[in-house]
Design a protein around this motif. Structure first.
Motif, short mmCIF file in Angstrom:
data_model
loop_
_atom_site.label_atom_id
_atom_site.label_comp_id
_atom_site.label_asym_id
_atom_site.label_seq_id
_atom_site.Cartn_x
_atom_site.Cartn_y
_atom_site.Cartn_z
N SER A 53 -28.99 -39.59 -34.39
CA SER A 53 -28.23 -39.87 -33.18
C SER A 53 -26.81 -40.22 -33.58
CB SER A 53 -28.86 -41.02 -32.38
OG SER A 53 -28.82 -42.22 -33.12
N LEU A 54 -25.94 -40.31 -32.59
CA LEU A 54 -24.56 -40.69 -32.87
C LEU A 54 -24.46 -42.13 -33.35
CD1 LEU A 54 -22.72 -39.02 -29.85
CD2 LEU A 54 -22.81 -38.23 -32.21
N LYS A 55 -25.37 -42.98 -32.89
CA LYS A 55 -25.37 -44.36 -33.35
C LYS A 55 -25.69 -44.44 -34.84
CE LYS A 55 -27.46 -48.87 -32.41
NZ LYS A 55 -28.46 -49.61 -31.59
N ASP A 56 -26.70 -43.68 -35.28
CA ASP A 56 -27.01 -43.65 -36.71
C ASP A 56 -25.84 -43.09 -37.51
OD1 ASP A 56 -29.45 -44.66 -36.14
OD2 ASP A 56 -30.54 -42.77 -36.29
N LYS A 78 -15.71 -34.41 -36.49
CA LYS A 78 -16.74 -33.50 -36.01
C LYS A 78 -17.64 -34.15 -34.98
CE LYS A 78 -20.47 -30.53 -37.74
NZ LYS A 78 -21.21 -30.08 -38.94
N TYR A 79 -17.98 -35.42 -35.19
CA TYR A 79 -18.98 -36.07 -34.33
C TYR A 79 -18.37 -37.01 -33.29
CZ TYR A 79 -22.62 -34.35 -37.48
OH TYR A 79 -23.46 -33.55 -38.20
N THR A 104 -24.38 -39.98 -24.53
CA THR A 104 -25.62 -40.76 -24.58
C THR A 104 -26.85 -39.90 -24.83
OG1 THR A 104 -25.78 -40.62 -22.16
CG2 THR A 104 -24.69 -42.56 -23.10
N SER A 105 -26.65 -38.61 -25.00
CA SER A 105 -27.79 -37.72 -25.24
C SER A 105 -28.38 -37.97 -26.62
CB SER A 105 -27.35 -36.27 -25.10
OG SER A 105 -28.42 -35.39 -25.42
N THR A 106 -29.69 -37.88 -26.71
CA THR A 106 -30.37 -38.12 -27.99
C THR A 106 -30.19 -36.96 -28.97
OG1 THR A 106 -32.41 -37.23 -27.03
CG2 THR A 106 -32.08 -39.63 -26.95
N ASP A 107 -29.91 -35.77 -28.45
CA ASP A 107 -29.76 -34.61 -29.33
C ASP A 107 -28.31 -34.18 -29.46
OD1 ASP A 107 -29.45 -33.82 -26.74
OD2 ASP A 107 -30.63 -31.98 -26.91
N ILE A 126 -24.18 -30.91 -32.23
CA ILE A 126 -22.89 -30.82 -32.91
C ILE A 126 -23.08 -30.28 -34.32
CG2 ILE A 126 -20.97 -32.17 -33.80
CD1 ILE A 126 -21.28 -34.03 -31.41
N TYR A 127 -24.13 -30.71 -34.99
CA TYR A 127 -24.37 -30.26 -36.37
C TYR A 127 -24.61 -28.75 -36.42
CZ TYR A 127 -26.60 -29.85 -40.94
OH TYR A 127 -26.93 -29.48 -42.22
#
Length: 695
Positions: free
Chosen positions: A111-114, A227-228, A516-519, A524-525
């Motif tokens: 996720s973006l948080k990780d 990128k993210y 807020t999306s989990t994917d 993005i990757y």
């Protein structure tokens, strides 16, 4: 081993403690490379060096070593091993090491948080490496102030002895060192030259070579953040959203600032060796420190400090970027709530403006109708008004004449009565009776004339009132037009504000959904679109692929299986799976027409092939040698048009007027197209009839 003896034990620290410990092997390796022990590479940074700690072994009351009872019972052969003699409360807590940038390159974050946590951990590691580098340069427990206290005074003495204004370039320092080694030119303390040579060599050793790896790694981190940690906002296409626009503006500023800070490390060193440097070229903290210590003439001493400051500034901006990206969805959520509350007010204002606009429009229409009616009435009795004015003047003059005549005859009668003796009785009586009769006649006519004059004046007054009312209505129409113009502008403004609010609300919801999306990190990757997957609709007549598939289904016959095997698939679809698809299509459409099987097969291809394109279908048809279908598709997509020479061949009868010739040609062309369409329908009907007879 007796009570109180100690042994040495080596273990790896995973708590992130930065104490600068290193193993003997690593120290030896650094000695071979002739590098400072405080300098570590990025690979060594991710593998913390082992620590050496002295531990007192615990013994019981009998003087024996205290061991773990579980190990004594179950694993007696390991009791004497040092690693199993540690007490329970002294066991190091092993933590799961954070993923590095190499793992982010190999696989997407969860996720973006990780991702933000990983980048923050990497920035901390870079900060530790920079601290080690500073400790290696200045020494343990020392800083730039100690460096200034040690070198500035001797260097200034050398400058005075050699009459040098400032050390602003490497060539000047090298010339000063050469001159200092010449006893004829320099007669001062040789230790000052040694200190100058020492600090110059140290600067050449550390800047920028020691910072190259850190700068490259920071650029790598920056590319990952770019990128993210994005705003998902396009200022040119999306509606203006203050939070997103401000964040995008900050991102652009942060990127340029970080790159400038990282490039400045190499640029200053390059200017120092090839050109000249000045203390004003440093960052503001270094400039302030330089002025405070009166080191404007020796700016090269602060190259290392400025490089560290630039690196830390870049890291601080990246940390701020991560924090802003974390707070970005929160601010968007607040904006969404505010806009949803304002939306009701905007709807009410827009409804009121529309009501006012329609009300003014209704009033204006009625006023214009009344004005048209009044103008038509005025235009209708315009000639009558002129006649009434003439009649009024005539009646007014007639009334005056009658009044004068009546007064004159009464005067004559009175004079006749006074001079009665001058006339004979017969003449007097005859004249008196005649005057009396004429006076009575005139007096009888005067009321009629007065009534006619009053009627004419009343009609003219009514007409004047009508004209006045018409002018009043005309003024009202002008006022209503102006009011309608203002109401229209207000309505358009309210509608525009409401539309902008709706578009901004949609943009905010979309960006908040993406952030807020989990994917989101995975998309993005893999460079996948963030929005929902567009459904592939086969029923659209305007779709180029749909028209082509219709032609293929009509003409392919039994070759649809060969076509399905030839079509490309992404992701790759194995041959066994393709054969299963063909068998499934045959089974499902066994009783249907052949066109249905081909359509089902091509529909499956479009569903499973995420990159289905028109060119893929054409290439597959060419591979199976169905060029006739390709030609038919080209005819359907690009139908032939009538050429100009064909249009000129249309016969035009001489009776047709010249201005009607283009229209006559269009009608003839329409008749030809209609005839061709009828012939085609007739041939299709005959073909179907023949097929039915055969079956």
């Amino acid at each position: 081993m007796s009570m109180g003896e100690t042994d040495t034990e080596t273990y790896y620290d995973t708590d992130g403690d930065d104490r600068g410990y290193a193993s003997l092997d690593e120290s030896a390796a650094r000695g071979k490379r002739k590098e400072d022990p405080g300098y570590l590479s990025m690979d060594e940074l991710h593998q913390p060096p082992p620590k050496t700690r002295k531990r007192r072994k615990i013994k019981n009351a009998d003087g024996k070593q205290e061991t773990r009872p579980v190990l004594e019972c179950r694993m007696p052969t390991l009791v004497t091993k040092p690693a199993f003699l540690l007490p329970f409360d002294d066991m190091p807590k092993h933590k799961r090491q954070a993923l590095g940038l190499q793992m982010l390159e190999a696989s997407p974050p969860r996720s973006l948080k990780d991702l933000r946590n990983i980048i923050a951990a990497e920035l901390k590691q870079v900060a530790k490496k920079l601290s080690r580098l500073e400790r290696a340069y200045y020494g343990v427990g020392k800083s730039i102030q100690d460096e200034v206290n040690r070198y500035v005074s001797p260097i200034k003495v050398v400058m005075r002895m050699l009459t040098i204004f400032d050390f602003s370039s490497g060539r000047v320092i090298e010339d000063a060192i050469k001159a200092g080694q010449d006893p004829k030119r320099y007669k001062g303390d040789p230790n000052n030259i040694a200190l100058l040579k020492e600090v110059h060599a140290k600067i050449k050793q550390y800047v920028p070579e020691k910072f190259t790896e850190i700068s490259d790694y920071c650029l790598k981190i920056l590319s990952t953040i770019e990128k993210y940690c994005v705003s998902f906002y396009d200022p040119e296409k999306d509606e203006y959203l203050e939070t997103a626009a401000h964040y995008q503006q900050q991102i652009n500023m942060w990127k340029s600032t970080i790159r400038n800070n990282l490039e400045k490390v190499k640029k200053l060193q390059k200017d120092f060796h090839e050109r000249i440097i000045h203390y004003t070229m440093f960052t503001s903290p270094v400039v302030t420190f330089c002025k405070k210590n009166e080191c404007e003439q020796v700016p090269f001493l602060f190259l290392f400090a400025d490089a560290c400051t630039n690196i830390r500034a870049a890291m601080a901006i990246m940390t701020t970027w991560l924090q802003a990206d974390e707070n970005y969805p929160i601010f968007l959520r607040n904006d969404i709530d505010d806009m949803e509350r304002n939306k009701e007010e905007k709807v009410r204002c827009m409804r009121d403006s529309k009501t006012r606009f329609h009300s003014v429009t209704y009033k204006l229409n009625h006023a214009e109708i009344e004005l048209d009616t009044a103008r038509s009435e005025i235009e209708g009795w315009k000639e009558k008004e002129e006649a009434l004015r003439i009649e009024k003047d005539y009646l007014f003059n007639l009334q005056s004449e009658l009044q004068q005549e009546c007064d004159f005859k009464e005067f004559r009668r009175d004079e006749l009565a006074k001079n009665k003796a001058d006339f004979s009785p017969d003449d007097y009586n005859e004249t008196y009776d005649m005057l009396t009769e004429e006076i009575r006649y005139v007096r009888d006519r005067m009321p009629l004339v007065k009534r006619q004059l009053a009627a004419a004046e009343h009609k003219l007054e009514w007409m004047s009132e009508k004209k006045h009312a018409s002018r009043k209505i005309e003024k009202e129409v002008k006022r209503l037009k102006q009011e309608l113009k203002q109401a229209k502008v207000e309505r358009q403004q309210r509608e525009s504000e409401f539309t902008e609010l709706e578009n901004a609300l949609e943009v905010a919801r979309r960006i908040h959904r993406y952030k807020t999306s989990t994917d989101a990190a995975e998309k993005i990757y893999f460079c996948l679109p963030m929005g929902p997957k567009q459904s592939q609709v086969l029923g659209s007549l305007d779709d180029k692929m749909t028209k082509s598939i219709g032609v293929v289904c009509r003409e392919i016959d039994q070759d649809w299986m060969l076509l399905y095997r030839t079509l490309p698939f992404y992701p790759q679809r194995g041959s066994e799976t393709i054969e299963k698809d063909i068998a499934s299509v045959n089974m499902e459409s066994a009783r249907g027409p052949k066109e249905g099987r081909a359509l089902e097969a091509l529909t499956r291809w479009r569903r499973h092939h995420t990159r289905a394109k028109f060119d893929d279908l054409i290439e597959a048809l060419k591979k199976i040698k169905r060029h006739d279908i390709v030609a038919e598709i080209n005819k359907v997509l690009n139908p032939p048009r009538l050429m100009e020479d064909e249009e000129q061949e249309i016969y035009v009868p001489p009776s047709v007027a010249p201005e009607l010739v283009p229209f006559y040609k269009e009608l003839e062309r329409y008749d030809q197209l209609r005839k061709a369409h009828k012939n085609r329908r007739k041939s299709v009907t005959q073909h179907k009839t023949a097929q039915k007879q055969k079956s």
